[in-house]
Design an enzyme around this catalytic site. Structure first.
Site, PDB file in Angstrom:
ATOM      1  N   ASP A 153       0.859  -1.174   0.096  1.00  0.00           N
ATOM      2  CA  ASP A 153       0.014  -0.067  -0.051  1.00  0.00           C
ATOM      3  C   ASP A 153       0.826   1.438   0.203  1.00  0.00           C
ATOM      4  O   ASP A 153       0.813   2.034   1.006  1.00  0.00           O
ATOM      5  CB  ASP A 153      -0.863   0.034   1.412  1.00  0.00           C
ATOM      6  CG  ASP A 153      -0.290   0.080   2.514  1.00  0.00           C
ATOM      7  OD1 ASP A 153       0.796  -0.576   2.522  1.00  0.00           O
ATOM      8  OD2 ASP A 153      -0.799   0.364   3.592  1.00  0.00           O
TER       9      ASP A 153
ATOM     10  N   ASP B 137       7.057   0.867   2.000  1.00  0.00           N
ATOM     11  CA  ASP B 137       6.692  -0.053   1.088  1.00  0.00           C
ATOM     12  C   ASP B 137       7.361   0.197  -0.469  1.00  0.00           C
ATOM     13  O   ASP B 137       8.174  -0.748  -0.866  1.00  0.00           O
ATOM     14  CB  ASP B 137       4.883   0.018   0.682  1.00  0.00           C
ATOM     15  CG  ASP B 137       4.205  -0.221   1.366  1.00  0.00           C
ATOM     16  OD1 ASP B 137       3.509  -1.308   1.572  1.00  0.00           O
ATOM     17  OD2 ASP B 137       3.848   0.885   2.105  1.00  0.00           O
TER      18      ASP B 137
ATOM     19  N   THR C 221       3.506  -5.980   2.228  1.00  0.00           N
ATOM     20  CA  THR C 221       3.661  -4.732   3.261  1.00  0.00           C
ATOM     21  C   THR C 221       2.557  -3.972   3.541  1.00  0.00           C
ATOM     22  O   THR C 221       2.743  -2.848   4.061  1.00  0.00           O
ATOM     23  CB  THR C 221       5.069  -4.078   2.660  1.00  0.00           C
ATOM     24  OG1 THR C 221       4.778  -3.896   1.323  1.00  0.00           O
ATOM     25  CG2 THR C 221       6.122  -5.047   2.484  1.00  0.00           C
TER      26      THR C 221
ATOM     27  N   ASN D  49      -1.261  -2.276  10.013  1.00  0.00           N
ATOM     28  CA  ASN D  49      -1.565  -3.030   8.858  1.00  0.00           C
ATOM     29  C   ASN D  49      -2.596  -4.317   9.249  1.00  0.00           C
ATOM     30  O   ASN D  49      -3.492  -4.810   8.497  1.00  0.00           O
ATOM     31  CB  ASN D  49      -0.254  -4.002   8.169  1.00  0.00           C
ATOM     32  CG  ASN D  49       0.371  -3.249   7.146  1.00  0.00           C
ATOM     33  OD1 ASN D  49       0.084  -1.969   6.744  1.00  0.00           O
ATOM     34  ND2 ASN D  49       1.882  -3.309   7.030  1.00  0.00           N
TER      35      ASN D  49
HETATM   36  C1  BDR Z   1       3.283  -0.206   8.569  1.00  0.00           C
HETATM   37  O1  BDR Z   1       1.755   0.616   8.238  1.00  0.00           O
HETATM   38  C2  BDR Z   1       2.019   1.522   7.359  1.00  0.00           C
HETATM   39  O2  BDR Z   1       1.939   2.593   7.317  1.00  0.00           O
HETATM   40  C3  BDR Z   1       3.330   1.201   6.552  1.00  0.00           C
HETATM   41  O3  BDR Z   1       3.678   1.207   5.342  1.00  0.00           O
HETATM   42  C4  BDR Z   1       3.879  -0.120   7.253  1.00  0.00           C
HETATM   43  O4  BDR Z   1       3.409  -1.298   6.175  1.00  0.00           O
HETATM   44  C5  BDR Z   1       3.698   0.107   9.853  1.00  0.00           C
HETATM   45  O5  BDR Z   1       2.824  -0.042  10.976  1.00  0.00           O
HETATM   46 CA    CA Z   2       3.085  -0.389   4.103  1.00  0.00          CA
END
Ligand code: BDR
Ligand code: CA
Length: 316
Positions: free
Chosen positions: A11, A16, A124, A166
């Site tokens: 995302d 990422d 990710t 996530n």
């Molecule tokens: C995760 O949350 C997102 O903001 C970042 O891309 C990472 O994958 C970290 O908590």
């Molecule tokens: Ca991410």
């Protein structure tokens, strides 16, 4: 060289994007597809960013649009971390390839079905696409070698006290994936908040001297602001850990643990709950990272950036 077929699912999102810098730089990987998911920003924005990152890095694998929202949870975005575009900061090239006509889950299934070797998924973002893949194409499970994720935290959260972004974004998806019976690796906040890029590292990144290094330095300059405002020493660049667990396991300490996802708790929904006592009924389902060598992490970033020496694309 025997290459490992991989699917990148994220995302983007500054971290990422840096994860994909590492993935494309590693000659042992064969990137078969890149899919976007809603998370740090809306899916429309993360898809646009995905395509621009692929153009910057020279990733020519098909790109497909993934989930526009979590399975059942209310969507949240992380504009405070990643800005309104989801990838604020340096200017980016225009996408140089059309989006795949396939939905992300169908592209993922096609890649996995057609592969003569097990495919690794590096996720990710929220796990919505991977969960939907399990629901819509359960037959592909047997040809997935591993799912390596950035997500969760064994001791704490970041989006709320107990949950990491996530997993918090789509706990039902995470629950399904953690119970899918596929080998999993998890880099949670326990290590990714130690994968800190300090203000003093930015000059070193920029001094690599190529275009990708200049953009990455700019991403870090944007991404470092909010965490430093709230007390971090620099930017926790989380997502590359999910790549490095595969390519450079020696920089991590790991432990095989049983990890479950809390779906109910008033304060703990989205928490990753690990059984450190190893109860017999809780067979380990995840290789969890517990510690990382931060200095090596920065050295590896600099080394990865040199893979782009000589690459130059038009930036708008
Ligand atoms: C995760 O949350 C997102 O903001 C970042 O891309 C990472 O994958 C970290 O908590
Ligand atoms: Ca991410």
């Amino acid at each position: 060289m025997e290459k490992i077929p991989i699917i990148l699912d994220g995302d983007p999102g500054h971290d990422d994007a840096i994860a994909w810098v590492f993935a494309k730089a590693d000659p042992r990987f064969d990137i078969k597809a890149v899919v976007s998911v809603a998370g740090n920003q809306t899916n429309e924005k993360t898809t646009r960013n995905t395509r621009a990152i692929c153009a910057l890095l020279g990733i020519d694998a098909p790109v497909a649009r993934g989930a526009v929202r979590p399975i059942t949870a209310d969507p949240v975005t992380a504009g405070n971390w990643h800005g309104d575009s989801g990838l604020d900061g340096p200017k980016m090239p225009e996408p140089d390839q059309e989006l795949s006509p396939l939905a992300a889950v169908d592209l993922m299934a096609k890649v996995i079905e057609e592969s003569d070797k097990p495919v690794t998924i590096i996720a990710t973002g929220p796990l919505t696409n991977v969960a939907e893949l399990m629901i819509v194409h359960p037959e592909v499970k047997n040809n997935i070698g591993c799912i390596s994720i950035m997500g969760g935290g064994l001791t704490h959260g970041n989006w709320c006290p107990a949950a990491e972004f996530n997993i918090f974004e789509d706990p039902e998806a995470a629950h399904l994936v953690f119970h899918a019976g596929i080998p999993m690796m998890m880099c949670g906040l326990d290590v990714t908040e130690k994968a800190i890029v300090l203000p003093s590292d930015i000059d070193r990144i920029r001094s690599v001297g190529n275009q990708v290094a200049e953009v990455v330095a700019g991403w870090v300059e944007f991404f470092i602001r909010y965490p430093m405002e709230i007390g971090y020493a620099g930017a926790p660049v989380h997502d590359p850990c999910a790549v490095l667990m595969l390519t450079h396991p020696e920089i991590f300490e790991t432990k095989d643990l049983y990890v479950d996802i809390e779906l109910e708790g008033e304060y703990t929904r989205g928490a990753t709950v690990a059984d450190f006592n190893g109860r017999p009924e809780n067979k380990p389902n995840v290789k969890c990272a517990l510690a990382i060598d931060r200095d090596k992490y920065i050295d590896l970033l600099v080394e990865a950036l040199h893979a782009y020496d000589g690459r130059e694309v038009k930036i708008r």
